[in-house]
Scaffold this active site. Structure first.
Site, PDB file in Angstrom:
ATOM      1  N   TRP A   1      77.693   4.920  41.879  1.00 27.12           N
ATOM      2  CA  TRP A   1      78.387   3.678  41.591  1.00 27.12           C
ATOM      3  C   TRP A   1      77.493   2.466  41.842  1.00 27.12           C
ATOM      4  CZ3 TRP A   1      83.935   4.249  44.134  1.00 27.12           C
ATOM      5  CH2 TRP A   1      84.672   5.196  43.418  1.00 27.12           C
TER       6      TRP A   1
ATOM      7  N   GLN B   1      77.005   2.892  37.829  1.00 29.42           N
ATOM      8  CA  GLN B   1      77.868   3.645  36.926  1.00 29.42           C
ATOM      9  C   GLN B   1      78.873   2.740  36.241  1.00 29.42           C
ATOM     10  OE1 GLN B   1      79.623   7.078  38.728  1.00 29.42           O
ATOM     11  NE2 GLN B   1      81.080   7.410  37.069  1.00 29.42           N
TER      12      GLN B   1
ATOM     13  N   CYS C   1      79.190  10.617  36.819  1.00 32.40           N
ATOM     14  CA  CYS C   1      78.466  10.592  38.092  1.00 32.40           C
ATOM     15  C   CYS C   1      77.580  11.825  38.242  1.00 32.40           C
ATOM     16  CB  CYS C   1      79.433  10.492  39.258  1.00 32.40           C
ATOM     17  SG  CYS C   1      80.534  11.926  39.423  1.00 32.40           S
TER      18      CYS C   1
ATOM     19  N   ASN D   1      75.160   6.814  46.247  1.00 33.62           N
ATOM     20  CA  ASN D   1      76.339   6.853  45.373  1.00 33.62           C
ATOM     21  C   ASN D   1      75.983   6.248  44.009  1.00 33.62           C
ATOM     22  OD1 ASN D   1      78.820   6.563  44.101  1.00 33.62           O
ATOM     23  ND2 ASN D   1      79.836   5.626  45.855  1.00 33.62           N
TER      24      ASN D   1
ATOM     25  N   HIS E   1      83.405  13.716  43.433  1.00 34.80           N
ATOM     26  CA  HIS E   1      82.326  12.805  43.037  1.00 34.80           C
ATOM     27  C   HIS E   1      80.974  13.436  43.368  1.00 34.80           C
ATOM     28  CE1 HIS E   1      80.778   8.938  41.858  1.00 34.80           C
ATOM     29  NE2 HIS E   1      80.312   8.629  43.060  1.00 34.80           N
TER      30      HIS E   1
END
Length: 686
Positions: A286, A99, A105, A284, A260
């Site tokens: 990220w 990300q 997200c 995740n 998130h």
């Protein structure tokens, strides 16, 4: 960055009954034709520049960044960033995604799940493009919008701020599918700014055209565990989210990020100490940042797991993916969202063959038709739009109706404020059964309704008209084993490979001529016709009659030369597992596994084989170059797994295996030819 706010209970409606988007008749977003525009650019020797989504602040959004930073945005093409850029390298994976600065997200969590379900991914990511051959700076992606698949064309200029990706950036520097797909989705939504905060449920539907349902983990339904198991079996997209929208991006000490969205990538039940443990795998978007509690990468819990399972399950890397217990999952996360083309995740517990049918309606809700600000006083229900559906008369043990209502924004305001929408369900006596209103795009609820005729009435609590898409899913029992799906049936006639496990009953009924069992010849016909449709699995030959006799002998618990539906179900689950393993290990798509790939496949299956045994397998099941095709791979793995567990059971926990003559004969009878003796020979089928 938020993924979910409140649980959806409803969806939207429209006046075209039965109208549905088609991948064979894709709508062109902004009337842009990808093939025509690319051909024009190639003829003129120019790189495409998209005037409808230009390399300009307007495409970013005026409120995403401070004004001085907006002025510093630079747009660069991949060919300016890398000498040899690629759209895709070594397949598409969630681990390709990291990300960027934009808080999307919710979209990337859905995208991570999409990469795991190839039957959906191929709809969103067309294969007719890249940086080699016909490269002209133009790409296209497809998304589902209010009943239609829409083709979105973009140029490949990407936004950078201070030399860094503003948008999602790939983990591999010269692989650009994540950044380009995100740009196409931003164009569909109106700007990158409109991706900064959204609902995971919306993205899951946009990537599949399916029906989604959110379940609270703080107030879970009693059958949530069964729903999650069914979701895994039927290849659904699954995501989850944490609460704390006012504290978005705040990472707790335990590694979990507040406000998130994450992707649920797996679940397993494994032996732990003296019992069993259910653990869930989560990713995740990220691309880093993981849970630090029990079952995390370095936690001591893994020391009590058998090494072969630990090696298979544990990926000790800072890639954003981690395991946690079901208990911690419910403590740390607030919502889980499940999506598929039909509500197959609600099929748990059904013992008969069922399908889901769907009716679609597109229409305009008008406040002139309603009374009581969206809530209908007695006598006013009949004046409003009503959509009737029939619940069939058969014994359903669980949910048999799903209602989905989606509000459609005007094309020039795709990110408009959501109205508070909902619906009513009435019986013939006009008695209201269910109602619920939420300010979200897509409101969906599932019900257990008795047989009969019902009506759905879409509505809003606000005195404002809105266009809606209403979908009514009804579970039906399919009594005709040879019947094709009707026009309104959601499930495709040709069951994709990923859904084979959930449809084994339908396959069995189609090939069991007497309806109760199948013999070796029927099994041969079934395996060759159903499994070898796939180009890759069909390269390595077909299932022979002798190999099917051997397979049947392994699975035939009654020793009567036939498989019952239950026995066939066990076989089918094993075969679909082997199909997935074979596909992952056949990295060059040759249709064969060499010895090293075979070793990796065995490990992926949770088994172990010595070098001597590997060579014996390759000799017995491989061709002249010791490559093993899919059919032979299935036969080998079935025998290997059966023999492994047979010897483990005979050992009964001890270090020495003692076999009676009868036990040896029973194991030998599972092999079609019996010229040799000894465990290795029995495994190899000699």
């Amino acid at each position: 960055m938020f993924a979910s706010g409140s649980p959806p209970n409803l969806e939207e409606d429209s006046q075209k009954t039965g109208a549905t988007g088609s991948l064979q008749n894709v709508k062109k977003f902004n009337n842009q034709d990808f093939d025509h525009l690319r051909a024009l650019c190639l003829r003129q020797g120019l790189l495409f520049e998209d005037a409808t989504f230009p390399a300009h602040i307007s495409s970013i959004g005026l409120n995403l960044l401070p004004g001085d930073q907006l002025q510093q945005i630079k747009w660069k093409r991949p060919i300016e960033l890398q000498i040899n850029p690629h759209l895709i390298m070594d397949g598409v994976s969630r681990f390709d995604i990291m990300q960027g600065e934009i808080g999307d997200c919710w979209m990337l969590a859905a995208l991570g799940s999409l990469t795991m379900q190839k039957q959906f991914l191929q709809n969103v990511l067309p294969k007719d493009q890249g940086f080699q051959g016909n490269y002209a700076g133009i790409f296209h992606f497809r998304f589902w919008q209010y009943g239609d698949w829409v083709d979105v064309v973009i140029d490949d200029r990407l936004p950078f701020l201070n030399g860094r990706y503003l948008s999602v950036h790939p983990r591999t520097s010269n692989e650009f599918w994540p950044s380009l797909l995100e740009k196409a989705y931003a164009k569909l939504q109106g700007s990158y700014q409109n991706l900064h905060g959204g609902y995971l449920s919306d993205a899951l539907v946009d990537f599949t055209g399916g029906v989604q349902m959110e379940f609270s983990l703080k107030r879970p339904p009693p059958d949530l565990e069964e729903i999650l198991k069914a979701a895994g079996k039927s290849q659904c997209l699954v995501g989850c989210s944490t609460s704390g929208q006012m504290r978005r991006n705040m990472e707790l000490r335990n590694g979990i990020v507040q406000g998130h969205a994450y992707t649920v990538t797996g679940a397993v039940k494994l032996r732990y100490k003296n019992g069993w443990k259910h653990i869930i795998r989560i990713w995740n978007p990220w691309g880093h940042g993981e849970w630090k509690g029990p079952w995390s990468d370095d936690s001591p819990q893994w020391d009590h797991v058998e090494p072969k399972y630990r090696e298979e399950l544990l990926r000790n890397k800072d890639d954003g993916e981690f395991w946690m217990s079901c208990e911690n999952f419910q403590e740390q996360f607030s919502w889980v969202c499940i999506c598929n083309t039909s509500p197959t995740f609600l099929d748990f517990g059904d013992q008969h063959r069922t399908t889901w049918s769907v009716d679609r309606h597109i229409n305009l809700w008008s406040p002139a038709l309603a009374a009581g600000n969206g809530y209908f006083p007695a006598g006013t229900v009949s004046r409003n739009l009503q959509y009737f559906f029939q619940v069939p008369d058969f014994d359903s043990k669980n949910y048999n109706v799903v209602i989905s209502l989606m509000q459609k924004h005007a094309e020039d305001t795709p990110h408009a404020k959501n109205l508070k929408i909902g619906f009513l369900i009435t019986t013939g006596s006009s008695q209201v059964l269910k109602q619920g209103f939420s300010p979200i795009r897509d409101v969906t609820s599932c019900f257990i309704l008795n047989p009969g005729t019902y009506a759905v009435i879409p509505a809003t609590t606000e005195g404002q008209e809105f266009e809606f898409l209403l979908r009514i899913f009804v579970k039906n029992q399919d009594f005709n084993e040879n019947s094709d799906s009707s026009a309104s049936t959601v499930l495709p006639m040709d069951v994709p490979r990923e859904n084979l496990d959930s449809s084994y009953k339908a396959v069995f009924l189609k090939y069991a001529k007497q309806g109760s069992a199948i013999d070796a010849s029927q099994l041969q016909e079934l395996l060759n016709k159903v499994l070898l449709q796939d180009e890759m699995t069909g390269l390595g030959g077909r299932f022979s009659f002798d190999s099917c006799r051997g397979i049947l002998a392994l699975m035939d618990l009654n020793s009567n030369g036939q498989l019952t539906m239950q026995e066939f179900g066990t076989l089918w689950r094993k075969i679909t597992k082997y199909m997935d393993i074979f596909s992952k290990e056949d990295r060059n798509h040759s249709g064969y596994l060499d010895v090293s790939e075979m070793k990796s496949a065995i490990q992926r299956a949770g088994l172990a084989a010595s070098e001597q045994l590997l060579q014996l397998m390759a000799l017995r099941y491989g061709d002249t170059t010791r490559r093993i095709g899919f059919c032979d791979f299935v036969c080998c793995m079935l025998r290997f797994e059966t023999m492994t567990y047979a010897f483990e059971n005979l050992a009964d926990g001890g270090s020495q295996i003692v076999m009676t003559a009868m036990e040896v004969r029973m194991l030998r009878l599972s092999s079609p030819s019996r010229s040799k003796v000894g465990p290795l020979s029995m495994l190899a089928g000699e």
